[in-house]
Design an enzyme around this catalytic site. Structure first.
Site, short mmCIF file in Angstrom:
data_model
loop_
_atom_site.label_atom_id
_atom_site.label_comp_id
_atom_site.label_asym_id
_atom_site.label_seq_id
_atom_site.Cartn_x
_atom_site.Cartn_y
_atom_site.Cartn_z
N HIS A 1 0.34 -1.17 0.04
CA HIS A 1 0.30 -0.80 0.10
C HIS A 1 1.12 1.36 0.23
CE1 HIS A 1 -3.82 1.83 0.21
NE2 HIS A 1 -3.04 3.02 1.67
N SER A 2 0.60 2.27 -1.13
CA SER A 2 1.23 3.67 -0.59
C SER A 2 2.90 3.05 -1.20
CB SER A 2 0.69 4.60 0.20
OG SER A 2 1.59 5.73 -0.25
N MET A 3 3.43 3.59 -0.45
CA MET A 3 5.14 2.86 -0.71
C MET A 3 5.41 1.45 -0.77
SD MET A 3 8.33 3.74 1.67
CE MET A 3 8.24 2.74 2.99
#
Length: 298
Positions: A118-120
């Site tokens: 998720h995200s990074m």
């Protein structure tokens, strides 16, 4: 000494496994954690967002098992947090991805595995898959990217250089302090150095052109996500030569921590069930259903 050298001997990447090796023939098969997941795969290796810990994925094993999945959730603990708090966090995505890829190859290959980030963590999961391919290792059966712009859209921000107050407001505006801002604020200040290191790794990332991954990719976007809007998540489509599916879920950037989590996990479970399990050539395996190219949304 580089971060890669400093962490070369690290043993805390997969805290749920302790000191055991899933491929060891001396280990009995069957449940191996309080969440009830089997110790012989398949595996869903999960990478958290900037500043996050392995605890982001607490409860996923129980919920996916309840949905009928017979695999094992493997949260990754990056340096600079949790039991690895005293270790220096990475500030280079290339070095971090190579270190994680090495840990995955040493611990889980040639077992069947998929990657979720998720995200990074999504960017890191992609780079880990590329690093494993570069080293000739079997790739993931499936890549799940959540709440993240496509890799070529990184490199146009400088969030790591924000002042403490500016960074606090930035995280708060994204919903990263959770339902109890006072508690979330305390955690924010404790994790600030690690958060800055993670953001520096993201801000300094520059995508290098390379062939798309051959495994299926599922991308999740949040309806109110200011950091990774729908179009930026859709831009993951060219990163696979296999099937691509995008799901649009309610919530902001941290939708995986909100009510949308149950929907997300049902979709993850469904996609894990579409791909044959068992050791094999990784991404080269074909899904058992036709390619899913429509950008289906909720």
């Amino acid at each position: 000494m580089s971060p890669a050298e400093a962490h070369a001997g690290g043993t805390g990447w997969f805290p749920a496994f302790g000191s055991r090796h899933p491929r060891s023939t001396a280990e009995p098969s069957g449940p191996a954690s309080h969440d009830g997941g089997p110790d012989n795969g398949p595996y869903l290796i999960c990478l958290s967002y900037a500043g996050g810990t392995a605890s982001v994925y607490r409860g996923w094993q129980r919920e996916l098992t309840a949905l009928g999945w017979r695999g094992r959730v493997v949260p990754v603990q990056l340096p600079g947090r949790g039991l690895r708090l005293r270790e220096m966090p990475y500030t280079s995505m290339r070095q971090l991805s190579e270190a994680v890829a090495g840990a995955v190859a040493d611990r889980f290959l040639p077992c069947d595995y998929s990657l979720f980030g998720h995200s990074m963590g999504a960017l890191l999961a992609y780079e880990v898959a590329c690093a494993l391919r570069r080293g000739g290792a079997a790739g993931p059966r499936h890549l799940f990217v959540s709440g993240s712009r496509a890799p070529h859209l990184y490199g146009n921000r400088a969030d790591h250089s924000l002042s403490d107050d500016e960074l606090f407001r930035f995280v708060a505006d994204l919903g990263g302090l959770g339902p109890e801002p006072s508690v979330g604020g305390a955690y924010f200040h404790q994790r600030l150095p690690t958060l800055r290191a993670d953001l520096r790794a993201c801000d300094g990332y520059r995508w290098q052109p390379r062939p798309p991954l051959p495994c299926p990719v599922t991308a999740f976007s949040g309806a109110d996500d200011q950091l990774a809007p729908e179009s930026d998540v859709e831009a993951w489509r060219p990163y696979t030569s296999g099937s691509f599916l995008r799901r649009h879920l309610p919530g902001g950037h941290f939708f995986l921590n909100g009510p949308a989590r149950s929907v997300l996990l049902r979709e993850v479970r469904a996609e894990l069930g579409r791909t044959p399990s068992g050791p094999g050539p990784g991404c080269a395996a074909q899904p058992v259903t036709p390619p899913r190219n429509a950008a289906w949304t909720y």
